[in-house]
Enzyme design. Structure first.
Site: not given
Length: 422
Positions: A54, A80, A141-142, A145, A147, A194
């Site tokens: 990020d 990004h 994906d992690v 997991f 956020y 989510r």
């Protein structure tokens, strides 16, 4: 500004993804390391991708990328993820970091793995490693997991999702991460949680009101401060973070556009926000051909004799269109996931929803249109024009209820009292 407990940073999130990426590789290595040929190079690369995935975000993250840049750079293609790669190269060169070029190259490919610019051709060996940090195949994906758990806790929102169960039961089959069949509902909870976060936190009406104001402020300040131009120069881009609002506030420039930006930021500080008028969910049968609604659409729906003599202008109205889904638009993300029966089986398979539960959703996307009045005294006029637009477009009012008369009257009264004090 809406959830006071959410004071955590993307830096903390990046550390979390770094740790979870390492844990995921270690779990796979523990059970299948010899079979898959996992090496120290693989572990280091996945962890590095998690740490840096990020680093290319601008101020206010997705708002900068999806709201601000399209306004000031019409048609410019920027992400990004791509910026993360440029920032990595800049950091390595600037600080003369001695790092294996192969590790760096592979880590950058992993960061792009879920992006449309992802390097599909190079992912011929150990493809499963590219799905750990940013999974473009199944969206598991992690990154999510971390956020989902972190944001839920910080905002005081309960979450029943347990990533530990998935980390413990995942196995690699045919170069793809698969899950035990009895974890189907755990995976559904991942996507549902989510979506709940998007609805409750990320797109909260007040959050979006402040975002709209920040975007307007950045647009006003852009020409004077060269905000958008920084994406071309990593040496300048790294200086941009959320403190840009303070930078604008304390600028000595007398530029008229910068004054407008300062006024908007002051309004945010004083909680004098754009006023939420109402919203509606786009009907299911209209979603496929839905086109974004603009302020022009709203003001063209105004009926003068019902607006108390107020004539709305485009700059009086803000429209926010919110899309909430389970990661795959109108499709079910669980349809792309492969499962296995138990740890001794070598067969992978997909599971139809109706084999698990008849309580699971049959539709997977919401699109919500919200309208805001930029001045409090215009709430009534904007709300009425918004209702007229719905009737004209859909033949009925799609919103759940009318904007409360008390809100219209209160905002008008507040505005009059403010003028009297001045």
């Amino acid at each position: 500004m809406v959830y006071p407990g959410a004071a955590h940073s993307r830096f903390e999130h990046s550390l979390g993804v770094y740790w979870l990426a390492g844990e995921a590789v270690n779990k796979i290595n523990f059970y299948q390391g010899q079979e898959l040929g996992i090496e120290e190079f693989d572990r280091n690369t996945v962890k590095l991708a998690g740490l840096l995935h990020d680093i290319g975000h601008g101020p206010f993250s997705h708002m900068f990328e999806r709201e601000f840049l399209p306004r000031v750079l019409d048609g410019y293609d920027w992400s990004h993820e791509d910026m993360s790669l440029k920032m990595i190269d800049y950091i390595v060169d600037k600080h003369c970091i001695d790092i294996d070029s192969a590790i760096l190259k592979t880590a950058k490919e992993m960061i792009l793995a879920s992006s449309e610019h992802g390097p599909q051709k190079s992912m011929t060996e150990k493809r499963f490693l590219y799905d750990i940090v940013a999974n473009g195949r199944t969206e598991i994906d992690v990154d999510k997991f971390d956020y989902i758990v972190r944001d839920s806790r910080a905002c005081g929102i309960g979450s029943g999702f347990q990533f530990e169960r998935l980390m413990e039961t995942m196995r690699v089959m045919d170069d793809e991460i698969c899950y035990r069949a009895n974890e189907y509902l755990t995976l559904h909870k991942l996507f549902a949680t989510r979506a709940d976060l998007h609805r409750t936190v990320y797109t909260h009406p007040k959050v979006k009101a402040i975002e709209l104001m920040v975007v307007d402020a950045l647009c006003y300040a852009n020409a004077d401060l060269g905000i958008a131009a920084s994406i071309q120069k990593p040496s300048e881009f790294w200086k941009l973070d959320d403190s840009i609002l303070k930078w604008i506030e304390t600028s000595d420039s007398d530029s008229p556009s910068l004054k407008e930006a300062k006024n908007l930021i002051q309004r945010i500080r004083k909680r004098d926000l754009y006023q939420y008028c109402n919203q509606f969910s786009v009907p299911k049968d209209k979603l496929e051909n839905f086109k974004d609604i603009t302020p022009q659409d709203i003001i063209c729906s105004q009926v003068q004799n019902k607006s108390g003599g107020v004539t709305l202008k485009e700059e009086d109205v803000a429209v926010s269109t919110v899309k909430i889904d389970l990661t795959r638009g109108r499709m079910n993300p669980l349809e792309r996931i492969n499962f296995f029966k138990d740890y001794d089986s070598s067969e992978k398979f997909q599971i139809p929803d109706d084999r698990i539960s008849h309580l699971l959703p049959r539709f997977f996307q919401d699109r919500i249109v919200r309208v805001y009045a930029k001045k409090p005294e215009l709430v009534g006029a904007v709300a009425e024009a918004f209702e007229n637009y719905q009737v004209k477009t859909y033949g009925c009012k799609a919103q759940v209820h009318a904007t409360p008369d008390k809100k219209k009257a209160r905002k008008q009264l507040e505005y009059q009292n403010q003028n009297d004090r001045q």
